[in-house]
Design a protein around this motif. Structure first.
Motif, PDB file in Angstrom:
ATOM      1  N   ILE A 102       0.828  -1.202   0.000  1.00 23.82           N
ATOM      2  CA  ILE A 102       0.000   0.000   0.000  1.00 23.82           C
ATOM      3  C   ILE A 102       0.865   1.256   0.000  1.00 23.82           C
ATOM      4  N   SER A 103       2.007   1.197   0.666  1.00 27.61           N
ATOM      5  CA  SER A 103       2.877   2.368   0.715  1.00 27.61           C
ATOM      6  C   SER A 103       3.346   2.764  -0.676  1.00 27.61           C
ATOM      7  N   PHE A 104       3.556   1.783  -1.558  1.00 27.95           N
ATOM      8  CA  PHE A 104       3.954   2.081  -2.934  1.00 27.95           C
ATOM      9  C   PHE A 104       2.799   2.713  -3.702  1.00 27.95           C
ATOM     10  N   VAL A 105       1.589   2.237  -3.439  1.00 33.05           N
ATOM     11  CA  VAL A 105       0.399   2.821  -4.069  1.00 33.05           C
ATOM     12  C   VAL A 105       0.239   4.278  -3.643  1.00 33.05           C
ATOM     13  N   HIS A 113       9.057   4.115   7.864  1.00 34.82           N
ATOM     14  CA  HIS A 113       8.110   4.002   8.978  1.00 34.82           C
ATOM     15  C   HIS A 113       6.669   3.871   8.480  1.00 34.82           C
ATOM     16  N   ILE A 114       6.372   4.481   7.327  1.00 40.94           N
ATOM     17  CA  ILE A 114       5.053   4.285   6.725  1.00 40.94           C
ATOM     18  C   ILE A 114       4.921   2.835   6.273  1.00 40.94           C
ATOM     19  N   HIS A 115       5.965   2.334   5.617  1.00 36.49           N
ATOM     20  CA  HIS A 115       5.948   0.974   5.077  1.00 36.49           C
ATOM     21  C   HIS A 115       5.714  -0.056   6.181  1.00 36.49           C
ATOM     22  N   TYR A 116       6.495   0.023   7.243  1.00 36.21           N
ATOM     23  CA  TYR A 116       6.378  -0.973   8.312  1.00 36.21           C
ATOM     24  C   TYR A 116       5.246  -0.641   9.283  1.00 36.21           C
ATOM     25  N   GLY A 117       4.848   0.623   9.343  1.00 35.00           N
ATOM     26  CA  GLY A 117       3.678   0.981  10.138  1.00 35.00           C
ATOM     27  C   GLY A 117       2.418   0.357   9.577  1.00 35.00           C
ATOM     28  N   ILE A 118       2.345   0.274   8.242  1.00 36.52           N
ATOM     29  CA  ILE A 118       1.198  -0.379   7.598  1.00 36.52           C
ATOM     30  C   ILE A 118       1.173  -1.867   7.942  1.00 36.52           C
ATOM     31  N   ASP A 119       2.350  -2.480   8.000  1.00 30.18           N
ATOM     32  CA  ASP A 119       2.408  -3.894   8.425  1.00 30.18           C
ATOM     33  C   ASP A 119       1.852  -4.060   9.832  1.00 30.18           C
ATOM     34  N   GLN A 120       2.184  -3.109  10.712  1.00 29.05           N
ATOM     35  CA  GLN A 120       1.672  -3.165  12.084  1.00 29.05           C
ATOM     36  C   GLN A 120       0.145  -3.087  12.096  1.00 29.05           C
ATOM     37  N   ILE A 121      -0.393  -2.195  11.265  1.00 24.68           N
ATOM     38  CA  ILE A 121      -1.854  -2.051  11.205  1.00 24.68           C
ATOM     39  C   ILE A 121      -2.498  -3.333  10.677  1.00 24.68           C
ATOM     40  N   GLU A 155      -1.416  -4.553  15.409  1.00 24.14           N
ATOM     41  CA  GLU A 155      -0.464  -4.251  16.470  1.00 24.14           C
ATOM     42  C   GLU A 155      -0.277  -2.744  16.571  1.00 24.14           C
ATOM     43  N   PRO A 156       0.269  -2.229  17.692  1.00 24.31           N
ATOM     44  CA  PRO A 156       0.447  -0.782  17.851  1.00 24.31           C
ATOM     45  C   PRO A 156       1.304  -0.188  16.717  1.00 24.31           C
ATOM     46  N   PHE A 157       0.880   0.942  16.200  1.00 18.10           N
ATOM     47  CA  PHE A 157       1.591   1.562  15.076  1.00 18.10           C
ATOM     48  C   PHE A 157       2.010   2.998  15.338  1.00 18.10           C
TER      49      PHE A 157
END
Length: 235
Positions: free
Chosen positions: A54-57, A193-201, A205-207
């Motif tokens: 999604i971050s690439f989109v 942080h956007i890329h891996y924050g999306i993984d957390q969501i 998990e906390p993001f």
């Protein structure tokens, strides 16, 4: 007296917003970017989930739409000579720029809503995504405003905006093809942080800890822009 000043400011700002919204109907460059962004977002949203991050989109939205649209909206006022007429009518440059930022922000949000509707998932997921990417949107708005002020026409906006977009996509490409431990230096950039924050969501998990670096970049960008703006003695 202060109440009258506030009412006057709100009236002028509402008039600017109305003007900018009406002008969008005839702005070919902005409409092209908007339609292209909507088509790309729709295609990506309809692909199987996980096919493309999604971050690439979002990079397409923030680069092709937010950055270039803001720059084009600002520079076209200079191209058409309407900034001088607006100032003569009592509008300040700050009001004009803020109006452009509001239009670009609302357009970006509408495109994101289109993506969220097509992509599916629950409302909380979409809200968390929006909170996570909000600092990047603000960074692109500031960068687009700076481009619009410093350039002479829409061609220069695209020319000088392209390196920003290319660098953004370069970082996204590195993130797509590396692990979290593979290139730890990428953590200095908000994309990481956007890329891996999306993984957390995704993993529920906390993001919020992934907001720290993007917010710092946003704050620094805004402070630097305001400081530069004041030194230029713009009215």
């Amino acid at each position: 007296m202060m109440k009258n000043e506030k009412m006057g400011y709100l009236y002028r700002f509402r008039a600017l917003l109305y003007k900018d919204i009406c002008d969008l109907r005839w702005n070919g460059q902005v409409l092209f970017n908007l339609i292209t962004g909507a088509i790309l977002i729709s295609l990506f949203a309809l692909l199987p989930h996980g096919e493309i991050p999604i971050s690439f989109v979002f990079a397409f939205v923030f680069g092709m739409l937010t950055l270039l649209m803001q720059g084009n909206l600002v520079v076209e006022e200079k191209e058409q000579g309407t900034i001088r007429r607006l100032k003569q009518a009592g509008f300040s440059l700050k009001e004009i720029l803020f109006s452009k930022m509001m239009i670009t922000f609302m357009t970006t949000v509408l495109i994101l809503i289109l993506f969220f509707v097509l992509y599916g998932n629950h409302m909380l997921f979409h809200l968390q995504l929006f909170i996570l990417v909000l600092p990047i949107i603000m960074i692109m708005l500031v960068a687009g405003t700076f481009l619009g002020i410093k350039t002479k026409n829409t061609i220069e906006v695209s020319l000088y905006g392209s390196p920003i977009m290319i660098f953004y996509f370069f970082l996204e490409g590195l993130l797509m093809n590396s692990s979290r431990e593979g290139m730890p230096w990428l953590a200095i950039f908000p994309n990481y942080h956007i890329h891996y924050g999306i993984d957390q969501i995704y993993n529920k998990e906390p993001f919020l800890c992934y907001l720290t670096v993007p917010v710092i970049w946003m704050a620094v960008g805004i402070v630097v822009f305001i400081t530069w703006y004041k030194k230029q003695h713009f009215n």
